[in-house]
Design a protein around this motif. Structure first.
Motif, PDB file in Angstrom:
ATOM      1  N   UNK A   1       0.817  -1.217   0.000  1.00 30.76           N
ATOM      2  CA  UNK A   1       0.000   0.000   0.000  1.00 30.76           C
ATOM      3  C   UNK A   1       0.848   1.263   0.000  1.00 30.76           C
ATOM      4  N   UNK A   2       2.063   1.208   0.545  1.00 30.97           N
ATOM      5  CA  UNK A   2       2.912   2.394   0.652  1.00 30.97           C
ATOM      6  C   UNK A   2       4.207   2.252  -0.142  1.00 30.97           C
ATOM      7  N   UNK A   3       4.328   1.208  -0.915  1.00 28.29           N
ATOM      8  CA  UNK A   3       5.587   0.927  -1.605  1.00 28.29           C
ATOM      9  C   UNK A   3       6.026   2.065  -2.522  1.00 28.29           C
ATOM     10  N   UNK A   4       5.109   2.661  -3.246  1.00 28.96           N
ATOM     11  CA  UNK A   4       5.480   3.715  -4.197  1.00 28.96           C
ATOM     12  C   UNK A   4       6.077   4.931  -3.535  1.00 28.96           C
ATOM     13  N   UNK A   5       5.446   5.404  -2.477  1.00 30.03           N
ATOM     14  CA  UNK A   5       5.920   6.601  -1.777  1.00 30.03           C
ATOM     15  C   UNK A   5       7.275   6.334  -1.138  1.00 30.03           C
ATOM     16  N   UNK A   6       7.363   5.234  -0.399  1.00 28.82           N
ATOM     17  CA  UNK A   6       8.605   4.927   0.317  1.00 28.82           C
ATOM     18  C   UNK A   6       9.739   4.615  -0.647  1.00 28.82           C
ATOM     19  N   UNK A   7       9.466   3.830  -1.669  1.00 30.73           N
ATOM     20  CA  UNK A   7      10.514   3.476  -2.632  1.00 30.73           C
ATOM     21  C   UNK A   7      11.062   4.717  -3.326  1.00 30.73           C
ATOM     22  N   UNK A   8      10.229   5.714  -3.540  1.00 29.33           N
ATOM     23  CA  UNK A   8      10.697   6.950  -4.144  1.00 29.33           C
ATOM     24  C   UNK A   8      11.457   7.836  -3.171  1.00 29.33           C
ATOM     25  N   UNK A   9      11.101   7.754  -1.891  1.00 26.97           N
ATOM     26  CA  UNK A   9      11.716   8.618  -0.881  1.00 26.97           C
ATOM     27  C   UNK A   9      13.076   8.108  -0.414  1.00 26.97           C
ATOM     28  N   UNK A  10      13.253   6.799  -0.292  1.00 25.22           N
ATOM     29  CA  UNK A  10      14.488   6.253   0.273  1.00 25.22           C
ATOM     30  C   UNK A  10      15.756   6.672  -0.466  1.00 25.22           C
ATOM     31  N   UNK A  11      15.800   6.634  -1.806  1.00 20.25           N
ATOM     32  CA  UNK A  11      17.018   7.092  -2.482  1.00 20.25           C
ATOM     33  C   UNK A  11      17.310   8.579  -2.249  1.00 20.25           C
ATOM     34  N   UNK A  12      16.266   9.399  -2.169  1.00 21.16           N
ATOM     35  CA  UNK A  12      16.455  10.828  -1.922  1.00 21.16           C
ATOM     36  C   UNK A  12      16.986  11.066  -0.508  1.00 21.16           C
ATOM     37  N   UNK A  13      16.446  10.336   0.455  1.00 16.33           N
ATOM     38  CA  UNK A  13      16.915  10.456   1.832  1.00 16.33           C
ATOM     39  C   UNK A  13      18.371  10.005   1.939  1.00 16.33           C
ATOM     40  N   UNK A  14      18.716   8.927   1.258  1.00 20.75           N
ATOM     41  CA  UNK A  14      20.094   8.418   1.259  1.00 20.75           C
ATOM     42  C   UNK A  14      21.055   9.485   0.741  1.00 20.75           C
ATOM     43  N   UNK A  15      20.714  10.107  -0.367  1.00 17.61           N
ATOM     44  CA  UNK A  15      21.574  11.143  -0.948  1.00 17.61           C
ATOM     45  C   UNK A  15      21.728  12.334  -0.002  1.00 17.61           C
ATOM     46  N   UNK A  16      20.641  12.732   0.664  1.00 20.05           N
ATOM     47  CA  UNK A  16      20.706  13.851   1.599  1.00 20.05           C
ATOM     48  C   UNK A  16      21.645  13.536   2.765  1.00 20.05           C
ATOM     49  N   UNK A  17      21.577  12.305   3.278  1.00 18.43           N
ATOM     50  CA  UNK A  17      22.426  11.912   4.407  1.00 18.43           C
ATOM     51  C   UNK A  17      23.892  11.868   3.986  1.00 18.43           C
ATOM     52  N   UNK A  18      24.178  11.288   2.834  1.00 25.72           N
ATOM     53  CA  UNK A  18      25.567  11.219   2.378  1.00 25.72           C
ATOM     54  C   UNK A  18      26.148  12.618   2.152  1.00 25.72           C
ATOM     55  N   UNK A  19      25.320  13.543   1.713  1.00 19.84           N
ATOM     56  CA  UNK A  19      25.780  14.920   1.503  1.00 19.84           C
ATOM     57  C   UNK A  19      25.956  15.657   2.834  1.00 19.84           C
ATOM     58  N   UNK A  20      25.010  15.480   3.762  1.00 22.96           N
ATOM     59  CA  UNK A  20      25.040  16.213   5.032  1.00 22.96           C
ATOM     60  C   UNK A  20      25.935  15.551   6.074  1.00 22.96           C
ATOM     61  N   UNK A  21      26.130  14.238   5.960  1.00 21.98           N
ATOM     62  CA  UNK A  21      26.897  13.477   6.948  1.00 21.98           C
ATOM     63  C   UNK A  21      26.327  13.624   8.351  1.00 21.98           C
ATOM     64  N   UNK A  22      25.013  13.761   8.435  1.00 18.94           N
ATOM     65  CA  UNK A  22      24.332  13.875   9.724  1.00 18.94           C
ATOM     66  C   UNK A  22      22.854  13.565   9.528  1.00 18.94           C
ATOM     67  N   UNK A  23      22.102  13.608  10.620  1.00 20.55           N
ATOM     68  CA  UNK A  23      20.658  13.403  10.556  1.00 20.55           C
ATOM     69  C   UNK A  23      19.919  14.717  10.308  1.00 20.55           C
ATOM     70  N   UNK A  24      20.654  15.802  10.128  1.00 22.94           N
ATOM     71  CA  UNK A  24      20.042  17.107   9.843  1.00 22.94           C
ATOM     72  C   UNK A  24      19.765  17.213   8.350  1.00 22.94           C
ATOM     73  N   UNK A  25      18.696  16.561   7.928  1.00 24.24           N
ATOM     74  CA  UNK A  25      18.318  16.563   6.516  1.00 24.24           C
ATOM     75  C   UNK A  25      16.908  17.128   6.385  1.00 24.24           C
ATOM     76  N   UNK A  26      16.543  17.502   5.168  1.00 24.71           N
ATOM     77  CA  UNK A  26      15.238  18.109   4.926  1.00 24.71           C
ATOM     78  C   UNK A  26      14.101  17.102   4.917  1.00 24.71           C
TER      79      UNK A  26
END
Length: 137
Positions: A87-112
């Motif tokens: 039921x939530x696969x589309x939203x989460x599958x699209x969000x996880x790669x974006x969250x990963x990129x934000x973390x690798x760039x920020x090197x912290x949990x302070x992401x958008x």
């Protein structure tokens, strides 16, 4: 007579607006378990791996796994996520790669976070912070 008509119309309009207002039924993510650090080195970069806490969302649990080498996050995955729920696969599958990129760039949990995946983003940040705490970063 004019005042009564205006008053009645205003009251009816206010009631219609009041009863048509939709409130949110969503609840914020809450932590479900404590972090469990892993001490084995990973094959990719020779760093250490840490698991964040499993955080329960409305659509299922989310847990982040990070690899740290040289004091930097070198890899981040979500082995458990609401993407496992059809039921939530589309939203989460699209969000996880974006969250990963934000973390690798920020090197912290302070992401958008990701717009449209607010609860997944909050759970991701909570689990990530637990993993960072376990890694002493």
């Amino acid at each position: 007579m004019r005042r009564i008509t205006l008053w009645a119309f205003s009251t009816i309009a206010a009631l219609v607006l009041l009863f048509s207002y939709r409130t949110s039924t969503n609840t914020p993510a809450t932590p479900a378990a404590a972090e469990a650090p892993l001490s084995e080195p990973t094959a990719a970069g020779g760093g250490k791996a840490y698991d964040g806490s499993s955080v329960q969302t409305q659509w299922g649990p989310l847990q982040v796994h990070i690899t740290v080498a040289g004091g930097r996050i070198t890899e981040i995955t979500a082995p458990t996520s609401p993407a496992d729920n059809p039921a939530d696969a589309g939203v989460t599958a699209g969000a996880l790669p974006q969250l990963r990129e934000q973390v690798l760039a920020a090197q912290s949990a302070s992401i958008d976070g990701v717009s449209g995946a607010t609860f997944t983003s909050e759970a991701y940040k909570q689990s990530l912070q637990a993993a960072l705490d376990a890694a002493h970063l």
